[in-house]
Design an enzyme around this catalytic site. Structure first.
Site, mmCIF file in Angstrom:
data_model
loop_
_atom_site.group_PDB
_atom_site.id
_atom_site.type_symbol
_atom_site.label_atom_id
_atom_site.label_comp_id
_atom_site.label_asym_id
_atom_site.label_seq_id
_atom_site.Cartn_x
_atom_site.Cartn_y
_atom_site.Cartn_z
ATOM 1 N N LYS A 9 0.837 -1.196 0.000
ATOM 2 C CA LYS A 9 0.000 0.000 0.000
ATOM 3 C C LYS A 9 0.883 1.262 0.000
ATOM 4 O O LYS A 9 2.097 1.180 0.220
ATOM 5 C CB LYS A 9 -0.929 -0.061 1.217
ATOM 6 C CG LYS A 9 -1.872 -1.285 1.199
ATOM 7 C CD LYS A 9 -2.715 -1.344 2.468
ATOM 8 C CE LYS A 9 -3.625 -2.561 2.494
ATOM 9 N NZ LYS A 9 -4.448 -2.621 3.728
ATOM 10 N N TYR A 49 -12.021 -3.535 -3.008
ATOM 11 C CA TYR A 49 -12.547 -3.552 -1.633
ATOM 12 C C TYR A 49 -14.068 -3.582 -1.613
ATOM 13 O O TYR A 49 -14.677 -3.024 -0.704
ATOM 14 C CB TYR A 49 -12.020 -2.339 -0.870
ATOM 15 C CG TYR A 49 -10.546 -2.454 -0.498
ATOM 16 C CD1 TYR A 49 -10.127 -3.398 0.447
ATOM 17 C CD2 TYR A 49 -9.591 -1.625 -1.075
ATOM 18 C CE1 TYR A 49 -8.784 -3.515 0.792
ATOM 19 C CE2 TYR A 49 -8.244 -1.733 -0.727
ATOM 20 C CZ TYR A 49 -7.851 -2.682 0.213
ATOM 21 O OH TYR A 49 -6.523 -2.789 0.559
ATOM 22 N N ASN A 112 -1.380 -0.370 7.357
ATOM 23 C CA ASN A 112 -0.835 -1.706 7.632
ATOM 24 C C ASN A 112 -0.027 -2.324 6.486
ATOM 25 O O ASN A 112 0.141 -3.530 6.403
ATOM 26 C CB ASN A 112 -1.935 -2.640 8.142
ATOM 27 C CG ASN A 112 -3.052 -2.844 7.147
ATOM 28 O OD1 ASN A 112 -2.979 -2.337 6.023
ATOM 29 N ND2 ASN A 112 -4.069 -3.586 7.534
ATOM 30 N N HIS A 115 -1.678 -5.541 1.433
ATOM 31 C CA HIS A 115 -2.925 -6.277 1.218
ATOM 32 C C HIS A 115 -2.548 -7.653 0.680
ATOM 33 O O HIS A 115 -1.619 -7.767 -0.117
ATOM 34 C CB HIS A 115 -3.803 -5.569 0.171
ATOM 35 C CG HIS A 115 -4.924 -6.437 -0.303
ATOM 36 N ND1 HIS A 115 -6.129 -6.510 0.361
ATOM 37 C CD2 HIS A 115 -5.012 -7.309 -1.345
ATOM 38 C CE1 HIS A 115 -6.908 -7.378 -0.257
ATOM 39 N NE2 HIS A 115 -6.257 -7.875 -1.298
ATOM 40 N N GLU A 126 -9.252 -10.743 -7.578
ATOM 41 C CA GLU A 126 -8.390 -9.566 -7.417
ATOM 42 C C GLU A 126 -7.288 -9.527 -8.475
ATOM 43 O O GLU A 126 -6.956 -8.457 -8.998
ATOM 44 C CB GLU A 126 -7.808 -9.541 -5.995
ATOM 45 C CG GLU A 126 -8.911 -9.302 -4.948
ATOM 46 C CD GLU A 126 -8.457 -9.478 -3.503
ATOM 47 O OE1 GLU A 126 -7.262 -9.771 -3.265
ATOM 48 O OE2 GLU A 126 -9.310 -9.324 -2.613
HETATM 49 N N1 UDP Z 1 -9.264 -1.235 7.678
HETATM 50 C C1 UDP Z 1 -9.269 -0.079 8.431
HETATM 51 N N2 UDP Z 1 -9.977 -0.063 9.601
HETATM 52 C C2 UDP Z 1 -10.663 -1.146 10.052
HETATM 53 C C3 UDP Z 1 -10.653 -2.326 9.288
HETATM 54 C C4 UDP Z 1 -9.936 -2.345 8.106
HETATM 55 O O1 UDP Z 1 -8.659 0.907 8.040
HETATM 56 O O2 UDP Z 1 -11.278 -1.065 11.129
HETATM 57 C C5 UDP Z 1 -8.516 -1.258 6.409
HETATM 58 C C6 UDP Z 1 -7.134 -1.888 6.554
HETATM 59 O O3 UDP Z 1 -6.252 -1.196 5.675
HETATM 60 C C7 UDP Z 1 -7.377 -3.306 6.069
HETATM 61 C C8 UDP Z 1 -8.382 -3.061 4.951
HETATM 62 O O4 UDP Z 1 -9.221 -2.030 5.462
HETATM 63 O O5 UDP Z 1 -6.176 -3.904 5.620
HETATM 64 C C9 UDP Z 1 -9.219 -4.245 4.579
HETATM 65 O O6 UDP Z 1 -9.804 -4.819 5.738
HETATM 66 P P1 UDP Z 1 -9.836 -6.401 5.944
HETATM 67 O O7 UDP Z 1 -10.732 -6.672 7.094
HETATM 68 O O8 UDP Z 1 -10.169 -7.060 4.642
HETATM 69 O O9 UDP Z 1 -8.341 -6.734 6.383
HETATM 70 P P2 UDP Z 1 -7.146 -7.490 5.630
HETATM 71 O O10 UDP Z 1 -7.766 -8.532 4.730
HETATM 72 O O11 UDP Z 1 -6.362 -6.438 4.875
HETATM 73 O O12 UDP Z 1 -6.326 -8.088 6.738
HETATM 74 MG MG MG Z 2 -9.292 -8.388 3.361
#
Ligand code: UDP
Ligand code: MG
Length: 149
Positions: A9, A49, A112, A115, A126
């Site tokens: 990211k 997303y 974080n 992805h 994706e």
């Molecule tokens: N995210 C966020 N706040 C939250 C949950 C998710 O900013 O409370 C963002 C974060 O960047 C995360 C992305 O949304 O990586 C997608 O969320 P997901 O639950 O799919 O997590 P991932 O699959 O990336 O672990």
């Molecule tokens: Mg995810």
């Protein structure tokens, strides 16, 4: 061979972490088959997303993901989807285990670093959003016979 979509990211790109992330996946024994540095258009962020469009964090997620270039990759290997999710670590870096990308390199859920697709179906979807089939390179790692039994 299984494939997954991994994206560094904008925070990871800006912090100079592309090489570190690639080294972790390469070192594990996974194979890079496509890569591109690109500022994502809104349309593909929404597709990427789509399960989060109605979530309260989506506006800030969209802003963050479009704030700079991302480094988009396709990786290949046996069980690559769960293997990469394990290397990436928990969504919230505060909960991510040491040794994982998010555990070692990040502080905040909204920053974080990476992805990674969460299932083989998501991975296919994706990869299809960001790459065309002729973007994917087919070749063999020279150490393949030592990586797999
Ligand atoms: N995210 C966020 N706040 C939250 C949950 C998710 O900013 O409370 C963002 C974060 O960047 C995360 C992305 O949304 O990586 C997608 O969320 P997901 O639950 O799919 O997590 P991932 O699959 O990336 O672990
Ligand atoms: Mg995810």
């Amino acid at each position: 061979m299984d494939q997954t979509f991994v994206m560094i990211k904008p925070d990871g790109v800006a912090r100079g972490l592309i090489g570190d992330v690639i080294a972790r996946l390469e070192g594990k024994g996974l194979q890079l088959v496509a890569a591109r540095l690109e500022k994502l258009p809104e349309k593909r962020v929404m597709e990427q997303y789509r399960e989060h469009l109605e979530k309260p964090f989506f506006p800030s997620l969209r802003h963050y993901i479009t704030s700079g270039p991302c480094f988009l990759m396709v990786w290949e290997g046996k069980n690559v989807v769960p293997v990469v999710r394990t290397l990436v670590g928990a969504t919230n870096p505060a909960d991510a285990a040491p040794g994982t990308i998010r555990g070692d390199l990040a502080m905040d859920i909204g920053r974080n670093v990476v992805h990674a697709s969460d299932s083989p179906e998501s991975a296919r979807r994706e990869i299809g959003i960001h790459f065309s089939p002729d973007n994917l390179c087919s070749y063999r790692r020279a150490d393949e016979t030592f990586l797999y039994e």
